[in-house]
Design a protein around this motif. Structure first.
Motif, mmCIF file in Angstrom:
data_model
loop_
_atom_site.group_PDB
_atom_site.id
_atom_site.type_symbol
_atom_site.label_atom_id
_atom_site.label_comp_id
_atom_site.label_asym_id
_atom_site.label_seq_id
_atom_site.Cartn_x
_atom_site.Cartn_y
_atom_site.Cartn_z
ATOM 1 N N VAL A 159 16.456 20.582 14.162
ATOM 2 C CA VAL A 159 15.881 21.872 14.532
ATOM 3 C C VAL A 159 16.156 22.108 16.009
ATOM 4 O O VAL A 159 15.778 21.287 16.852
ATOM 5 C CB VAL A 159 14.358 21.914 14.307
ATOM 6 N N ARG B 83 14.415 20.223 18.960
ATOM 7 C CA ARG B 83 12.970 20.093 18.730
ATOM 8 C C ARG B 83 12.621 18.943 17.815
ATOM 9 O O ARG B 83 11.681 18.216 18.060
ATOM 10 C CB ARG B 83 12.425 21.376 18.085
ATOM 11 N N GLY C 129 10.885 24.219 33.502
ATOM 12 C CA GLY C 129 11.908 25.184 33.879
ATOM 13 C C GLY C 129 11.554 26.602 33.488
ATOM 14 O O GLY C 129 10.445 26.892 33.056
ATOM 15 N N LYS C 130 12.535 27.450 33.624
ATOM 16 C CA LYS C 130 12.397 28.875 33.342
ATOM 17 C C LYS C 130 11.750 29.134 31.985
ATOM 18 O O LYS C 130 10.973 30.066 31.810
ATOM 19 C CB LYS C 130 13.809 29.473 33.373
ATOM 20 N N TYR C 131 12.091 28.310 31.005
ATOM 21 C CA TYR C 131 11.590 28.524 29.644
ATOM 22 C C TYR C 131 10.483 27.540 29.262
ATOM 23 O O TYR C 131 10.176 27.359 28.087
ATOM 24 C CB TYR C 131 12.743 28.436 28.643
ATOM 25 N N GLY C 132 9.925 26.892 30.276
ATOM 26 C CA GLY C 132 8.773 26.041 29.997
ATOM 27 C C GLY C 132 9.081 24.649 29.465
ATOM 28 O O GLY C 132 8.185 23.951 29.002
ATOM 29 N N GLU C 133 10.345 24.246 29.533
ATOM 30 C CA GLU C 133 10.699 22.884 29.120
ATOM 31 C C GLU C 133 10.668 21.961 30.338
ATOM 32 O O GLU C 133 11.014 22.379 31.437
ATOM 33 C CB GLU C 133 12.119 22.868 28.531
ATOM 34 N N ILE D 187 16.477 33.244 23.663
ATOM 35 C CA ILE D 187 16.049 34.310 22.754
ATOM 36 C C ILE D 187 14.831 33.880 21.917
ATOM 37 O O ILE D 187 14.424 34.584 21.012
ATOM 38 C CB ILE D 187 17.200 34.761 21.816
ATOM 39 N N ASP D 188 14.256 32.705 22.248
ATOM 40 C CA ASP D 188 13.046 32.237 21.573
ATOM 41 C C ASP D 188 13.237 32.217 20.055
ATOM 42 O O ASP D 188 12.492 32.866 19.311
ATOM 43 C CB ASP D 188 11.867 33.144 21.961
ATOM 44 N N LYS D 189 14.244 31.484 19.635
ATOM 45 C CA LYS D 189 14.621 31.462 18.218
ATOM 46 C C LYS D 189 14.901 30.013 17.802
ATOM 47 O O LYS D 189 15.621 29.303 18.484
ATOM 48 C CB LYS D 189 15.905 32.310 18.056
ATOM 49 N N THR D 190 14.301 29.607 16.691
ATOM 50 C CA THR D 190 14.548 28.254 16.198
ATOM 51 C C THR D 190 15.463 28.300 14.984
ATOM 52 O O THR D 190 15.440 29.267 14.223
ATOM 53 C CB THR D 190 13.224 27.564 15.819
ATOM 54 N N LEU E 133 16.244 28.753 23.683
ATOM 55 C CA LEU E 133 15.167 29.127 24.596
ATOM 56 C C LEU E 133 15.313 30.552 25.114
ATOM 57 O O LEU E 133 14.329 31.241 25.342
ATOM 58 C CB LEU E 133 15.133 28.148 25.771
ATOM 59 N N ASP F 299 16.015 24.910 19.368
ATOM 60 C CA ASP F 299 15.255 26.033 19.897
ATOM 61 C C ASP F 299 16.139 26.715 20.935
ATOM 62 O O ASP F 299 16.449 26.131 21.982
ATOM 63 C CB ASP F 299 13.967 25.490 20.543
#
Lengths: 469, 469
Positions: free
Chosen positions: A148, A134, A63-67, A154-157, A152, A150
């Motif tokens: 954990v 994750r 998808g848009k965020y690579g998942e 805002i790329d924040k874990t 997606l 993620d």
């Protein structure tokens, strides 16, 4: 004071906001409306919208965020079972659509129905979208799940703790795709059903479908309907065996390819333009340590789940909707209501050994099933078992079972017309409408077209922007 | 005693056994051969074989075990730059092939070359295949990386500790795929270049390619070569601008689709059979907490990496090959040799502030670059900077730069014939052979066909099993 009370609340994490995860949210919401104090519930959804499978995506791969893309549905997908067999018993089709509709609606119409119940209950606030799980660590000391996530967008874990973890991430998303000798040299498109997005590219083509599952049956029929020259289904053990139209046939298992020629076990061979593998899905839980993963093939009663939901080694880990399915939405509901009661200390969990005995009893019964009718009865019995244990509104499971058997016969009789049949709701008693257009003639699957009430040809033309078929 | 010594050894974890990860293994092996004591090194590879991108997979979407497919390469992929520009300086093409070959070999031939150096050095034993990194925790107290791995073959997760973590997982695997209005209704196939597996399905079709990258250029040309009716490339900012053959053209950016018609910024529109999005890739490290993730667009000098490899906030976290690339294998080598020296305490790491100053100097220089020739010079300067710092066998970086510029001109002149040119090795001085068949006439990319030495037409026919072109 409020803060203190809040921090004492138990926390429930739900992974996935598809039909199962939404059923869990709805179950808690129902308890809250009944005046009960419910745990703090957070639902995490990888996609940008709810609905799971029913949230159609044009994307394939990631998808848009690579998942990895969740959805396996496609354009022109119509329900392949009567809607009366999946009706929520606390939110009827009548309540949602305000008028009778046909028994086999297209995907957008069913998606609309699923959303109706939860929109009404403002369930969106509980869901963190674009957020994937994750990794899960179960802390033996605190007895909490440390998850954990993620974010997606805002790329924040970040990590959160939960007393209960509900895994509602589905099991029709991760393709199972066997290798066949020579496939790497097959010049045409090769894809899994998961990546099939519509039959249009296969117009006038000779299509090879590997498998004899619902996907194989439905994608085969869709390709036929939308103009494929021929459809050949290759089965491993048993053919689907319905009355196929002339340009669809079934052949034994593929042995290998040589360029664009496929060879089959019975010695025959044929040239194809494209291959679609309807070879099933894997139960896949990459975010869980393997000791907490449900390891199973697709079947009606996966081992290790008490009442089909509680992971026996750690019942605070709850799996929803992991069964192979005749019953769907209503089964997820029955599961979610029971899971809720356990999480709210209203269902007493028996000992591990007692649970094991119960699981074994179901597994034994499952082993003895012989045909599809048995399967329907078995899943019906499972749902009745669940319904006894919670206050999910009772529905006539046996009557739904009768409809499933009718449906199986209808498909055998004519795979191209079974969707023109109508059934009667066990929730409202309403008889479905005959649809305004026969399924084989209906090439538009939009909600607007589906819900259109015939007044004049011109009005319809206006609504759907094209000549009515 | 041996055990004790072993436990005292530092441990290095390498994620990925593609060209970068293999370069790291090779660097340690070279030190070992030189009699030095090296750390304990383990490399983890998601795929069942090494080679990263170069390990072709017919699969798209997810692999056998449900993990996203790494490879973006396709049938009939030929090197799109002269092999003399990527030659290992410690393992020449002459050493591997024992005879001169052409400058633009097909993928299987380059894959063979990559494997030659490592097979010779028995590097396979260091690699755990079918194993993916799920989650990394950096323990501030022990100053070690705790990495959760997933052994996909046996569905088993486990944790290991490392003093250094080398991330060599590539950045041309996770598609970037923008949305265009109406694309969900486009009836034909829509895919990212990552899922393109060959041009055959596009024979006699009108293909829309979105992008102006190497992928766009090469997939466009491949489709043309293998019989597409027309290829249209839609660019965002600048066209590729080479001399295209008649049936390939470039148009401004796509604005939207209406059914199978694409509309462009210049007001033109056209009908297409399929869409291939050559819209780039994302740097994606799902297994890392976000504070350790390299967050960057594809460029020649990603920020936060000292000498292009050491994560400035934690230099024990090493990234290989994360740059946009003119230089490839030889750049990965230069990086891996330096990284090795640091991990073996032979390279003294400057202070964080000094590193920051160095990074900034490169970023500033990068900002000033104006054209492709500047880019080549910039990356050349970077590699020379690396070569000064380790004992990786020196090579004539400037001369390679000259070849890159020649290559850029060749492509401008004629995109269909640039692969027929030959270059001279800076490692051995060997002049490449002219290939036995012009590239446009060569439809077979097998190693057998490529390495065949012409004796008679019949012999060739025997080797490749078809009429020579």
């Amino acid at each position: 004071m409020i803060n203190k009370r809040k921090t004492k609340k138990k926390r429930v994490g739900i992974i996935g906001a598809g039909p199962s995860g939404l059923a869990q949210l709805r179950a808690f919401e129902a308890a809250k409306h009944a005046g009960l104090e419910v745990p703090e519930v957070v639902c995490f959804e990888k996609q940008s919208n709810w609905g799971g499978m029913w949230n159609y995506s044009w994307r394939t791969g990631v998808g848009k965020y690579g998942e990895p893309i969740h959805g396996s549905m496609y354009k022109y997908l119509w329900s392949n079972g009567p809607k009366e067999c999946l009706e929520f018993s606390d939110y009827s089709f009548d309540e949602h659509f305000k008028k009778p509709i046909s028994s086999y609606p297209p995907r957008p119409v069913l998606f609309d129905y699923i959303q109706g119940r939860i929109k009404k209950n403002k369930i969106r606030d509980y869901i963190r979208f674009d957020t994937t799980a994750r990794w899960v660590n179960y802390n033996d000391e605190t007895e909490k799940f440390e998850v954990v996530f993620d974010d997606l967008k805002i790329d924040k874990t970040y990590t959160e703790e939960f007393d209960y973890l509900v895994v509602a991430s589905g099991h029709f998303s991760t393709p199972n795709m066997p290798y066949f000798k020579g496939i790497e040299q097959f010049p045409g498109q090769v894809m899994h059903a998961h990546d099939f997005r519509g039959a249009d590219p296969y117009k006038d083509q000779d299509i090879l479908i590997i498998g004899s599952s619902y996907s194989a049956e439905d994608i085969g029929v869709q390709c036929h309907k939308h103009g494929a020259k021929s459809v050949t289904l290759s089965y491993r053990s048993n053919p689907i065996g319905v009355n196929w139209p002339e340009s669809i046939k079934e052949v034994p298992l593929l042995t290998h390819f040589k360029d664009d020629i496929a060879y089959f076990k019975d010695g025959t061979s044929e040239r194809f333009d494209a291959v679609i593998m309807c070879t099933g899905y894997q139960h896949k839980f990459p975010f869980l340590p393997d000791e907490f993963r449900l390891k199973t093939k697709n079947n009606l009663y996966p081992d290790h789940l008490y009442k089909g939901v509680f992971f026996n080694n750690l019942p605070k880990l709850i799996y929803l909707g992991m069964q192979d399915q005749y019953y769907t939405f209503n089964m997820f509901d029955a599961q979610a209501w029971l899971a809720r009661d356990y999480m709210m200390d209203k269902f007493e969990m028996p000992s591990r050994r007692e649970r094991r005995v119960d699981i074994d009893r179901w597994l034994e019964a499952n082993d003895k099933l012989e045909d599809s009718f048995d399967h329907v009865d078995f899943q019906g019995a499972y749902i009745k078992d669940l319904l006894k244990l919670s206050d999910y509104p009772d529905f006539n499971v046996d009557e739904v079972g009768v409809m499933f058997k009718e449906w199986l016969k209808d498909k055998d009789d004519n795979i191209l017309t079974y969707r023109d049949k109508t059934f009667k709701s066990v929730v409202t008693g309403t008889m479905a409408e005959t649809h305004h257009t026969e399924w084989m003639d209906e090439l538009d699957d939009s909600k607007e077209r589906y819900l259109y009430q015939e007044e004049s040809e011109e009005a319809l033309e206006e609504v759907v922007g094209k000549q009515p078929v």
